[in-house]
Design a protein around this motif. Structure first.
Motif, PDB file in Angstrom:
ATOM      1  N   SER A  11      -9.929  -4.702  10.667  1.00 23.44           N
ATOM      2  CA  SER A  11      -9.038  -4.354   9.548  1.00 23.44           C
ATOM      3  C   SER A  11      -7.661  -4.966   9.748  1.00 23.44           C
ATOM      4  O   SER A  11      -7.040  -5.465   8.805  1.00 23.44           O
ATOM      5  N   TYR A  12      -7.171  -4.917  10.980  1.00 20.22           N
ATOM      6  CA  TYR A  12      -5.873  -5.514  11.283  1.00 20.22           C
ATOM      7  C   TYR A  12      -5.878  -7.013  10.962  1.00 20.22           C
ATOM      8  O   TYR A  12      -4.953  -7.530  10.333  1.00 20.22           O
ATOM      9  N   MET A  13      -6.918  -7.706  11.414  1.00 25.61           N
ATOM     10  CA  MET A  13      -7.001  -9.144  11.159  1.00 25.61           C
ATOM     11  C   MET A  13      -7.062  -9.434   9.657  1.00 25.61           C
ATOM     12  O   MET A  13      -6.405 -10.361   9.173  1.00 25.61           O
ATOM     13  N   GLU A  14      -7.829  -8.658   8.934  1.00 25.76           N
ATOM     14  CA  GLU A  14      -7.938  -8.845   7.479  1.00 25.76           C
ATOM     15  C   GLU A  14      -6.581  -8.654   6.805  1.00 25.76           C
ATOM     16  O   GLU A  14      -6.163  -9.469   5.983  1.00 25.76           O
ATOM     17  N   ASP A  15      -5.886  -7.570   7.156  1.00 29.32           N
ATOM     18  CA  ASP A  15      -4.618  -7.212   6.509  1.00 29.32           C
ATOM     19  C   ASP A  15      -3.439  -8.076   6.932  1.00 29.32           C
ATOM     20  O   ASP A  15      -2.510  -8.298   6.143  1.00 29.32           O
ATOM     21  N   ASN A  16      -3.444  -8.569   8.180  1.00 27.91           N
ATOM     22  CA  ASN A  16      -2.265  -9.243   8.724  1.00 27.91           C
ATOM     23  C   ASN A  16      -2.422 -10.741   8.965  1.00 27.91           C
ATOM     24  O   ASN A  16      -1.426 -11.419   9.227  1.00 27.91           O
ATOM     25  N   VAL A  17      -3.650 -11.228   8.911  1.00 28.98           N
ATOM     26  CA  VAL A  17      -3.867 -12.659   9.151  1.00 28.98           C
ATOM     27  C   VAL A  17      -4.685 -13.279   8.014  1.00 28.98           C
ATOM     28  O   VAL A  17      -4.214 -14.178   7.328  1.00 28.98           O
ATOM     29  N   ILE A  18      -5.886 -12.799   7.823  1.00 24.50           N
ATOM     30  CA  ILE A  18      -6.810 -13.451   6.893  1.00 24.50           C
ATOM     31  C   ILE A  18      -6.287 -13.443   5.455  1.00 24.50           C
ATOM     32  O   ILE A  18      -6.174 -14.504   4.828  1.00 24.50           O
ATOM     33  N   LYS A  19      -5.930 -12.288   4.932  1.00 22.99           N
ATOM     34  CA  LYS A  19      -5.426 -12.225   3.549  1.00 22.99           C
ATOM     35  C   LYS A  19      -4.067 -12.895   3.381  1.00 22.99           C
ATOM     36  O   LYS A  19      -3.898 -13.727   2.482  1.00 22.99           O
ATOM     37  N   PRO A  20      -3.070 -12.581   4.232  1.00 23.75           N
ATOM     38  CA  PRO A  20      -1.751 -13.209   4.031  1.00 23.75           C
ATOM     39  C   PRO A  20      -1.758 -14.738   4.118  1.00 23.75           C
ATOM     40  O   PRO A  20      -0.985 -15.400   3.444  1.00 23.75           O
ATOM     41  N   LEU A  21      -2.648 -15.300   4.937  1.00 27.97           N
ATOM     42  CA  LEU A  21      -2.689 -16.753   5.081  1.00 27.97           C
ATOM     43  C   LEU A  21      -3.658 -17.409   4.104  1.00 27.97           C
ATOM     44  O   LEU A  21      -3.778 -18.636   4.077  1.00 27.97           O
ATOM     45  N   GLY A  22      -4.341 -16.602   3.310  1.00 27.38           N
ATOM     46  CA  GLY A  22      -5.280 -17.160   2.339  1.00 27.38           C
ATOM     47  C   GLY A  22      -6.494 -17.805   2.976  1.00 27.38           C
ATOM     48  O   GLY A  22      -7.006 -18.810   2.491  1.00 27.38           O
ATOM     49  N   LEU A  23      -6.974 -17.214   4.061  1.00 26.57           N
ATOM     50  CA  LEU A  23      -8.140 -17.751   4.768  1.00 26.57           C
ATOM     51  C   LEU A  23      -9.407 -17.261   4.063  1.00 26.57           C
ATOM     52  O   LEU A  23     -10.096 -16.346   4.523  1.00 26.57           O
TER      53      LEU A  23
END
Length: 185
Positions: free
Chosen positions: A11-23
């Motif tokens: 969840s952390y990766m989704e909220d703080n990396v994947i979604k914000p960077l548009g991955l």
């Protein structure tokens, strides 16, 4: 990380990396879950032939290779490391500054990144896959290589002496490739 974030890792990766960077093509490799975008993974055997890689469960090592991605998303991720705002300057210094031995000699490895004079890179190997992410800060260049051909089984066979040293000719050196690419920029 989960304790500090008070959130489970995925969840952390989704909220703080994947979604914000548009991955948009990056996701955890969930064991036993079908993914229509997943490629077929292969391994190199000691004779140099490719064979279908066995399925693996990397859920116990999410941060160390438990995600599926594309070269395009890896470039987005790498580019975020070259722009202000994604990571704090002190975090970038920690990642990209060579650690030192107890004798004061540089290791040429930061926190997760190989540190060269003009280039930073990180590579990954998994059963059935290999990747390299290269950053050249001076030219703001990011190069990503993603392959569905792995070398893990061959490397393990060579370590255990179940394959001859001659089989080493089928291996490739990610660091050498990254440095060759960096010379172009």
């Amino acid at each position: 990380m989960e304790a500090a974030a008070r959130q489970d890792f995925l969840s952390y990766m989704e909220d703080n990396v994947i979604k914000p960077l548009g991955l948009t093509n990056t996701c955890p490799d969930l064991a036993g879950v079908s993914d229509p975008q997943r490629t077929q993974f292969y391994e190199t055997d000691p004779s140099g032939r490719f064979s279908v890689a066995p399925p693996v469960n990397l859920s116990f090592v999410w941060p160390a290779g438990g995600f599926l991605s594309t070269a395009e998303d890896l470039v987005r991720f790498g580019s975020a490391h070259l722009k202000r705002g994604f990571l704090k300057p002190e975090s970038l210094r920690l990642l990209f500054c060579s650690q030192m031995t107890s004798a004061g000699m540089p290791t040429h490895y930061g926190v997760g990144w190989f540190v060269g004079r003009d280039v930073l890179h990180h590579g990954g190997d998994s059963i059935g896959g290999t990747s390299v992410l290269l950053l050249r800060p001076a030219s703001r260049t990011v190069v990503a290589i993603a392959s569905n051909g792995g070398q893990g089984l061959l490397r393990n066979a060579m370590r255990r002496k179940k394959a001859t040293d001659e089989a080493g000719k089928f291996l490739f050196n990610k660091a050498a490739i990254a440095h060759s690419i960096a010379k172009v920029f």
